[in-house]
Design a protein around this motif. Structure first.
Motif, short mmCIF file in Angstrom:
data_model
loop_
_atom_site.label_atom_id
_atom_site.label_comp_id
_atom_site.label_asym_id
_atom_site.label_seq_id
_atom_site.Cartn_x
_atom_site.Cartn_y
_atom_site.Cartn_z
N UNK A 277 0.83 -1.19 0.00
CA UNK A 277 0.00 0.00 0.00
C UNK A 277 0.88 1.25 0.00
N UNK A 278 0.89 1.94 -1.11
CA UNK A 278 1.74 3.10 -1.28
C UNK A 278 1.44 4.16 -0.23
N UNK A 279 2.51 4.68 0.39
CA UNK A 279 2.37 5.78 1.34
C UNK A 279 1.84 5.40 2.69
N UNK A 280 1.69 4.10 2.95
CA UNK A 280 1.13 3.61 4.22
C UNK A 280 2.26 3.18 5.15
N UNK A 281 2.26 3.63 6.41
CA UNK A 281 3.32 3.28 7.35
C UNK A 281 2.99 2.01 8.13
N UNK A 288 -7.22 4.29 11.78
CA UNK A 288 -8.29 3.43 11.28
C UNK A 288 -9.44 4.17 10.62
N UNK A 289 -9.57 5.47 10.89
CA UNK A 289 -10.67 6.24 10.29
C UNK A 289 -10.38 6.64 8.85
N UNK A 290 -9.14 6.47 8.40
CA UNK A 290 -8.78 6.88 7.04
C UNK A 290 -9.17 5.80 6.03
N UNK A 291 -9.44 6.26 4.81
CA UNK A 291 -9.84 5.33 3.74
C UNK A 291 -8.75 4.29 3.48
N UNK A 292 -7.50 4.70 3.59
CA UNK A 292 -6.40 3.75 3.33
C UNK A 292 -6.43 2.59 4.31
N UNK A 293 -6.71 2.88 5.58
CA UNK A 293 -6.80 1.82 6.58
C UNK A 293 -8.01 0.93 6.33
N UNK A 294 -9.10 1.54 5.91
CA UNK A 294 -10.30 0.75 5.61
C UNK A 294 -10.05 -0.21 4.45
N UNK A 295 -9.32 0.26 3.43
CA UNK A 295 -8.97 -0.63 2.32
C UNK A 295 -8.05 -1.74 2.78
N UNK A 296 -7.08 -1.40 3.61
CA UNK A 296 -6.11 -2.35 4.15
C UNK A 296 -6.84 -3.50 4.85
N UNK A 297 -7.81 -3.15 5.69
CA UNK A 297 -8.53 -4.15 6.45
C UNK A 297 -9.56 -4.90 5.60
N UNK A 298 -10.19 -4.18 4.67
CA UNK A 298 -11.18 -4.83 3.81
C UNK A 298 -10.54 -5.89 2.93
N UNK A 299 -9.32 -5.63 2.46
CA UNK A 299 -8.63 -6.61 1.62
C UNK A 299 -8.32 -7.88 2.41
#
Length: 317
Positions: A277-281, A288-299
Motif C-alpha cells: 500500500x503506497x504511502x502507508x506506514x 483506522x478512520x482513514x480510507x487507506x486503513x479501511x482498504x487495508x482491512x477490507x482486503x
C-alpha cells in the motif's frame, strides 16, 4: 538521507503517532501503557481463556460468536499472534480485530499469550505459539472448531512468528495449518534492505527494530548462526507451506523484506497474494478512520472469506 513518502492524509497526522523509545529500562512503562489502552468490546463475541503452560504463563483466548448457528459442523478458526517487536504487547491487542472477524463471518478465533524478550529470547515465544496452536488443534472438537479449517495470522513481530510457526508446523507434522496471513511481518534481523534503512519511519523506526531483534535473538544476534524459524528471511526451504497473504505499507520499514518473502513463497510453489500500500506506514490501524486503513482491512477480510470458502466453511457474508 532517505526519507519516508507518506500519503498526504497520514503526513498531516504523523505528529499524533506514538513514539516507542525502546530501552530495557523503559519496557515496563511501555508495556503498561499498551495494556491500559485497549478498546471497549461488545457482547457479540464471548471470550474464554485456557491455560496451555501454567509455569510460563502461556494461555490462549478463544473467541466465539454468541448464538452461532453453525456449531454442529464445527467453526472455521483463525489463530492469531499479536505484535510488539518481540518485546511488547499481549493478546488483548487482538481482541477488537478478532471480535470483528468472528461476528462478521461467524468463525472462531484463538489468540495466544506468549512470553516476551528480553526475559525470554528465541525460541521461547515461538514454542509458546506452537504449544497454543497444538492445544487448539488437539482440543478443536471440544471447542466447537473444525480442526481441518484452522489458519494462522500475525501482525508485525506476530507476523514473523506466524511465518515461523508455519515452518515449524510443516516440519513437525503434528498440526494441519490451512493458510497464513502475514500483516506487515518482521522477518529479517539483518536490516539490510533499503526500506529498513529509511529515516523518520513512523511507529517502528530503525532503532526500535534493532532493539527488538537484539533481545529476541539474544546471544545469536549479529551472528550467522540463526535458524530460519528465528528470522524467517533466512529460511532456505519454503516449499510445502500453507497458502499465504502478505500485506505491508510502502512507507513501512518492513516493506522490502515482506515483499521479498512473498515472492520467495510464490517461487517455492506456495499460492501467495501480496499487497503493498503506497504511502502507508507501519501500524496503519492507528489511523483506522482513514480510507487507506479501511482498504487495508477490507482486503484482509476479503482474502479470509475466500480462504474459508475454499475450505468449505459455511460463513455469514
Amino acid at each position: 538521507m532517505a526519507t519516508v513518502g507518506l500519503l498526504p492524509e497520514i503526513e498531516a497526522l504523523k505528529h499524533t503517532a506514538p513514539l516507542l523509545p525502546l530501552s530495557v529500562e523503559a519496557l515496563p512503562k511501555l508495556r503498561n501503557l499498551i495494556s491500559v489502552q485497549q478498546p471497549a468490546l461488545s457482547d457479540a463475541v464471548e471470550r474464554t481463556d485456557y491455560t496451555v503452560d501454567e509455569a510460563n504463563g502461556v494461555f490462549v483466548r478463544v473467541h466465539r460468536p454468541v448464538g452461532s448457528t453453525l456449531e454442529s459442523e464445527g467453526l472455521a478458526c483463525v489463530y492469531s499472534i499479536h505484535g510488539g517487536g518481540y518485546v511488547l504487547g499481549s493478546c488483548d491487542m487482538d481482541n477488537l480485530k478478532l471480535e470483528r472477524w468472528c461476528a462478521r463471518f461467524q468463525i472462531a478465533a484463538v489468540s495466544v499469550e506468549y512470553r516476551l524478550a528480553p526475559e525470554t529470547p528465541y525460541p521461547g515465544a515461538l514454542e509458546d505459539c506452537y504449544a497454543g496452536l497444538k492445544w487448539t488443534y488437539d482440543n478443536a472438537v471440544e471447542l466447537g472448531i473444525d480442526p481441518n479449517k484452522i489458519g494462522i495470522t500475525g501482525v508485525s513481530a506476530g507476523g514473523g512468528l506466524c511465518a515461523a510457526l508455519a515452518l515449524l508446523a510443516r516440519d513437525r507434522g503434528e498440526v494441519s495449518v490451512q493458510f497464513q496471513l502475514l500483516d506487515s511481518p518482521m522477518l529479517d534481523d539483518r536490516q539490510i534492505t533499503p526500506s529498513s534503512q529509511l529515516d523518520d519511519l513512523l511507529i517502528w523506526p530503525k532503532t526500535s527494530n534493532t532493539f527488538g531483534w537484539k533481545y529476541y535473538l539474544g546471544d545469536l544476534y549479529g551472528t550467522d548462526n540463526i535458524a530460519g524459524t528465528a528470522a524467517v528471511a533466512r529460511a532456505e526451504d519454503l516449499s510445502g507451506l500453507p497458502e499465504a497473504y502478505v500485506c505491508v505499507g510502502g512507507a513501512d520499514g518492513f516493506r522490502d523484506e515482506a515483499t521479498e518473502y512473498a515472492m520467495r513463497l510464490y517461487g517455492a510453489g506456495v499460492p501467495t497474494e501480496l499487497h503493498v500500500y503506497s504511502g502507508v506506514p507501519h501500524g496503519m490501524n492507528l489511523f483506522s478512520h482513514l480510507d487507506a486503513a479501511k482498504r487495508y482491512n477490507a482486503d484482509q477480510k476479503d482474502w479470509l472469506r475466500r480462504q474459508f470458502e475454499r475450505l468449505g466453511a459455511t460463513l455469514l457474508s
